[in-house]
Write a protein that holds these residues in place. Structure first.
Motif, PDB file in Angstrom:
ATOM      1  N   SER B  10      45.956  82.166  15.108  1.00 15.77           N
ATOM      2  CA  SER B  10      45.140  81.102  15.681  1.00 15.77           C
ATOM      3  C   SER B  10      46.068  80.060  16.298  1.00 15.77           C
ATOM      4  CB  SER B  10      44.287  80.432  14.601  1.00 15.77           C
ATOM      5  OG  SER B  10      43.370  81.363  14.085  1.00 15.77           O
ATOM      6  N   LEU B  11      45.638  79.504  17.413  1.00 14.30           N
ATOM      7  CA  LEU B  11      46.458  78.511  18.108  1.00 14.30           C
ATOM      8  C   LEU B  11      46.345  77.158  17.409  1.00 14.30           C
ATOM      9  CD1 LEU B  11      48.191  77.856  20.637  1.00 14.30           C
ATOM     10  CD2 LEU B  11      46.042  77.227  21.779  1.00 14.30           C
ATOM     11  N   THR B  12      47.466  76.671  16.913  1.00 12.46           N
ATOM     12  CA  THR B  12      47.505  75.330  16.322  1.00 12.46           C
ATOM     13  C   THR B  12      48.711  74.588  16.902  1.00 12.46           C
ATOM     14  OG1 THR B  12      48.952  75.939  14.478  1.00 12.46           O
ATOM     15  CG2 THR B  12      46.570  76.197  14.135  1.00 12.46           C
ATOM     16  N   ASP B  14      50.948  72.842  15.387  1.00 18.04           N
ATOM     17  CA  ASP B  14      52.169  73.088  14.622  1.00 18.04           C
ATOM     18  C   ASP B  14      52.763  74.447  14.947  1.00 18.04           C
ATOM     19  OD1 ASP B  14      52.038  70.660  13.418  1.00 18.04           O
ATOM     20  OD2 ASP B  14      51.377  71.383  11.462  1.00 18.04           O
ATOM     21  N   GLY B  15      51.917  75.475  14.926  1.00 14.80           N
ATOM     22  CA  GLY B  15      52.409  76.817  15.184  1.00 14.80           C
ATOM     23  C   GLY B  15      52.993  76.984  16.578  1.00 14.80           C
ATOM     24  N   PHE B  16      52.474  76.207  17.512  1.00 11.55           N
ATOM     25  CA  PHE B  16      52.860  76.376  18.920  1.00 11.55           C
ATOM     26  C   PHE B  16      53.954  75.389  19.352  1.00 11.55           C
ATOM     27  CE2 PHE B  16      51.842  76.557  23.566  1.00 11.55           C
ATOM     28  CZ  PHE B  16      51.890  77.939  23.708  1.00 11.55           C
ATOM     29  N   ALA B  17      54.357  74.520  18.429  1.00 13.37           N
ATOM     30  CA  ALA B  17      55.233  73.398  18.815  1.00 13.37           C
ATOM     31  C   ALA B  17      56.527  73.837  19.481  1.00 13.37           C
ATOM     32  CB  ALA B  17      55.526  72.534  17.589  1.00 13.37           C
ATOM     33  N   GLY B  18      57.055  74.970  19.102  1.00 12.73           N
ATOM     34  CA  GLY B  18      58.307  75.421  19.701  1.00 12.73           C
ATOM     35  C   GLY B  18      58.165  75.939  21.111  1.00 12.73           C
ATOM     36  N   TYR B  19      56.941  76.101  21.560  1.00 14.19           N
ATOM     37  CA  TYR B  19      56.692  76.686  22.879  1.00 14.19           C
ATOM     38  C   TYR B  19      56.036  75.701  23.845  1.00 14.19           C
ATOM     39  CZ  TYR B  19      57.277  80.541  19.649  1.00 14.19           C
ATOM     40  OH  TYR B  19      57.757  81.372  18.666  1.00 14.19           O
ATOM     41  N   GLY B  20      55.260  74.780  23.275  1.00 12.75           N
ATOM     42  CA  GLY B  20      54.574  73.833  24.139  1.00 12.75           C
ATOM     43  C   GLY B  20      53.539  73.041  23.363  1.00 12.75           C
ATOM     44  N   ASP B  21      52.585  72.503  24.101  1.00  7.54           N
ATOM     45  CA  ASP B  21      51.598  71.590  23.546  1.00  7.54           C
ATOM     46  C   ASP B  21      50.218  72.240  23.538  1.00  7.54           C
ATOM     47  OD1 ASP B  21      53.601  69.367  23.812  1.00  7.54           O
ATOM     48  OD2 ASP B  21      53.282  69.829  25.939  1.00  7.54           O
ATOM     49  N   VAL B  22      49.448  71.960  22.490  1.00  9.34           N
ATOM     50  CA  VAL B  22      48.042  72.347  22.485  1.00  9.34           C
ATOM     51  C   VAL B  22      47.234  71.140  22.975  1.00  9.34           C
ATOM     52  CG1 VAL B  22      46.101  73.114  21.074  1.00  9.34           C
ATOM     53  CG2 VAL B  22      48.405  73.995  20.635  1.00  9.34           C
ATOM     54  N   ILE B  23      46.420  71.373  23.983  1.00 13.02           N
ATOM     55  CA  ILE B  23      45.627  70.308  24.594  1.00 13.02           C
ATOM     56  C   ILE B  23      44.232  70.366  23.995  1.00 13.02           C
ATOM     57  CG2 ILE B  23      44.881  69.307  26.801  1.00 13.02           C
ATOM     58  CD1 ILE B  23      47.956  69.779  26.434  1.00 13.02           C
ATOM     59  N   GLU B  24      43.878  69.396  23.180  1.00 14.72           N
ATOM     60  CA  GLU B  24      42.581  69.426  22.508  1.00 14.72           C
ATOM     61  C   GLU B  24      42.287  68.044  21.938  1.00 14.72           C
ATOM     62  OE1 GLU B  24      42.703  71.957  18.987  1.00 14.72           O
ATOM     63  OE2 GLU B  24      44.729  71.283  18.525  1.00 14.72           O
ATOM     64  N   ALA B  25      41.017  67.819  21.628  1.00 15.73           N
ATOM     65  CA  ALA B  25      40.603  66.610  20.914  1.00 15.73           C
ATOM     66  C   ALA B  25      40.808  66.867  19.432  1.00 15.73           C
ATOM     67  CB  ALA B  25      39.146  66.295  21.224  1.00 15.73           C
ATOM     68  N   ARG B  26      41.919  66.407  18.901  1.00 14.89           N
ATOM     69  CA  ARG B  26      42.316  66.729  17.520  1.00 14.89           C
ATOM     70  C   ARG B  26      42.507  65.435  16.738  1.00 14.89           C
ATOM     71  NH1 ARG B  26      46.562  69.318  18.871  1.00 14.89           N
ATOM     72  NH2 ARG B  26      48.091  67.698  18.490  1.00 14.89           N
ATOM     73  N   VAL B  91      38.287  81.294  25.886  1.00 14.15           N
ATOM     74  CA  VAL B  91      39.505  81.467  25.084  1.00 14.15           C
ATOM     75  C   VAL B  91      40.470  82.417  25.779  1.00 14.15           C
ATOM     76  CG1 VAL B  91      38.210  81.059  22.955  1.00 14.15           C
ATOM     77  CG2 VAL B  91      38.661  83.389  23.674  1.00 14.15           C
ATOM     78  N   MET B  92      41.730  82.321  25.361  1.00 13.27           N
ATOM     79  CA  MET B  92      42.765  83.153  25.970  1.00 13.27           C
ATOM     80  C   MET B  92      43.741  83.628  24.906  1.00 13.27           C
ATOM     81  SD  MET B  92      44.787  80.069  28.034  1.00 13.27           S
ATOM     82  CE  MET B  92      44.552  78.395  27.364  1.00 13.27           C
ATOM     83  N   LEU B  93      44.331  84.750  25.235  1.00 15.27           N
ATOM     84  CA  LEU B  93      45.454  85.279  24.470  1.00 15.27           C
ATOM     85  C   LEU B  93      46.731  84.720  25.089  1.00 15.27           C
ATOM     86  CD1 LEU B  93      46.727  87.432  22.511  1.00 15.27           C
ATOM     87  CD2 LEU B  93      46.611  89.010  24.454  1.00 15.27           C
ATOM     88  N   ILE B  94      47.600  84.176  24.244  1.00 15.34           N
ATOM     89  CA  ILE B  94      48.845  83.584  24.736  1.00 15.34           C
ATOM     90  C   ILE B  94      50.004  84.257  24.028  1.00 15.34           C
ATOM     91  CG2 ILE B  94      50.156  81.432  25.022  1.00 15.34           C
ATOM     92  CD1 ILE B  94      47.049  80.342  24.135  1.00 15.34           C
ATOM     93  N   VAL B  95      50.813  84.977  24.791  1.00 12.44           N
ATOM     94  CA  VAL B  95      51.989  85.639  24.233  1.00 12.44           C
ATOM     95  C   VAL B  95      53.210  84.822  24.637  1.00 12.44           C
ATOM     96  CG1 VAL B  95      53.420  87.717  24.316  1.00 12.44           C
ATOM     97  CG2 VAL B  95      50.918  87.917  24.232  1.00 12.44           C
ATOM     98  N   SER B 112      43.532  81.187  21.522  1.00 13.24           N
ATOM     99  CA  SER B 112      43.005  79.818  21.557  1.00 13.24           C
ATOM    100  C   SER B 112      41.561  79.811  21.078  1.00 13.24           C
ATOM    101  CB  SER B 112      43.107  79.255  22.975  1.00 13.24           C
ATOM    102  OG  SER B 112      42.265  79.986  23.855  1.00 13.24           O
ATOM    103  N   ALA B 113      41.092  78.645  20.704  1.00 15.54           N
ATOM    104  CA  ALA B 113      39.680  78.433  20.369  1.00 15.54           C
ATOM    105  C   ALA B 113      39.011  77.737  21.548  1.00 15.54           C
ATOM    106  CB  ALA B 113      39.574  77.570  19.105  1.00 15.54           C
ATOM    107  N   PRO B 114      37.678  77.815  21.648  1.00 13.25           N
ATOM    108  CA  PRO B 114      37.002  77.061  22.701  1.00 13.25           C
ATOM    109  C   PRO B 114      37.389  75.579  22.622  1.00 13.25           C
ATOM    110  CG  PRO B 114      35.461  78.571  21.653  1.00 13.25           C
ATOM    111  CD  PRO B 114      36.732  78.604  20.831  1.00 13.25           C
ATOM    112  N   GLY B 115      37.633  74.967  23.772  1.00 16.48           N
ATOM    113  CA  GLY B 115      38.025  73.562  23.798  1.00 16.48           C
ATOM    114  C   GLY B 115      39.516  73.321  23.702  1.00 16.48           C
ATOM    115  N   GLN B 116      40.291  74.394  23.646  1.00 19.14           N
ATOM    116  CA  GLN B 116      41.756  74.251  23.598  1.00 19.14           C
ATOM    117  C   GLN B 116      42.399  74.720  24.898  1.00 19.14           C
ATOM    118  OE1 GLN B 116      42.874  76.673  20.166  1.00 19.14           O
ATOM    119  NE2 GLN B 116      43.317  74.821  18.991  1.00 19.14           N
ATOM    120  N   GLY B 117      43.372  73.964  25.362  1.00 12.67           N
ATOM    121  CA  GLY B 117      44.260  74.403  26.428  1.00 12.67           C
ATOM    122  C   GLY B 117      45.681  74.383  25.908  1.00 12.67           C
ATOM    123  N   VAL B 118      46.599  74.868  26.717  1.00  7.59           N
ATOM    124  CA  VAL B 118      48.011  74.830  26.320  1.00  7.59           C
ATOM    125  C   VAL B 118      48.861  74.346  27.479  1.00  7.59           C
ATOM    126  CG1 VAL B 118      47.846  76.694  24.624  1.00  7.59           C
ATOM    127  CG2 VAL B 118      48.442  77.250  26.979  1.00  7.59           C
TER     128      VAL B 118
END
Lengths: 164, 164
Positions: B10-12, B14-26, B91-95, B112-118
């Protein structure tokens, strides 16, 4: 004075051209990429951040229901501002106006379709973000930087956007 | 050599921090605007366009279905690249992968979950845009400018992303 009655128009690139850009996959893509599996519609917005830098934010906004009263518009004198539906409500009501010597003039209302975003040009009078059909999160691309980039104007008479 | 099997996470943030930013209302918004009717989550992405300028484009991409084979990754040495679901597939698959001396290393897959960008940081190896659950249009914010901003790498062995 009674409120000005506004009937919203469908959002189209032509209709909106005087206010900004419609962000959408329209017509034929500029480029086919990813081994034929993706069309790129390239560079669709007149992004303009002046002496600032672009920022990517998310607005989480409450639904409005038509008829909807608009008594305040605003503009950003230092940069453009784009709104892209990210989650929740897929469409938004967009109220814009021309300018007559610092006073909003000629209000119009547009309703976006699913898959459409908008980019307001610098200095265009507009209403605040108003999702239709539910609360919504919108990605916003606007200027980050020093200075006062917000000017507000209280409408008198106010306007009421009625169902189309 | 047999393909590398990737189970998507799942896109979070923290998990994605080494690659980029998760764009969401968090979490809690940074600012409440529009008379209390909108929360602003401010400046969520490390946008980086080097000597170019930001461009806002739309990608209209065909659905992929899991299991999905990935035999090519790419990176953009001159700027960041953000993907925001605009219409269709939510949603999208991000490798993504790390880098070991110019070679992609340590592939990971996120959904990603609905409402998330990267927003992918400059130079991060990644697969091409792959919507799940339907074709999708995505707003893309990346660098417009001169120079070669695309580097591709053919994976051998390839990877296969399996259903989670």
């Amino acid at each position: 004075m009674s409120a000005l009655r506004l009937v919203p128009e469908s959002l189209t690139a032509d209709g909106f051209a005087g206010y900004g850009d419609v962000i959408e996959a329209r017509g034929r893509p500029d480029l086919i990429i990813n081994a034929g599996r993706c069309g790129r519609y390239h560079d669709l917005a007149r992004l303009d951040f002046g002496d600032g830098r672009p920022g990517l934010s998310v607005f989480d906004a409450q639904e409005v229901v038509l008829p909807h009263r608009v008594d305040l518009v605003e503009r950003h004198p230092m940069g453009s501002q784009a709104f892209l539906p990210l989650g929740g409500a897929a469409v938004m009501l967009i109220v814009v106006a021309g300018d007559a010597g610092g006073v909003p003039s000629g209000l119009r209302a547009f309703v976006s379709a699913p898959g459409q975003g908008v980019n307001l040009q610098r200095g265009i009078w507009h209403g605040v973000l108003t999702p239709l059909g539910g609360d919504g999160q919108f990605a916003v691309i606007d200027r980050v930087g020093a200075g006062d980039n917000l000017e507000e104007y209280r409408l008198d008479p106010s306007a009421v956007v009625v169902p189309p």
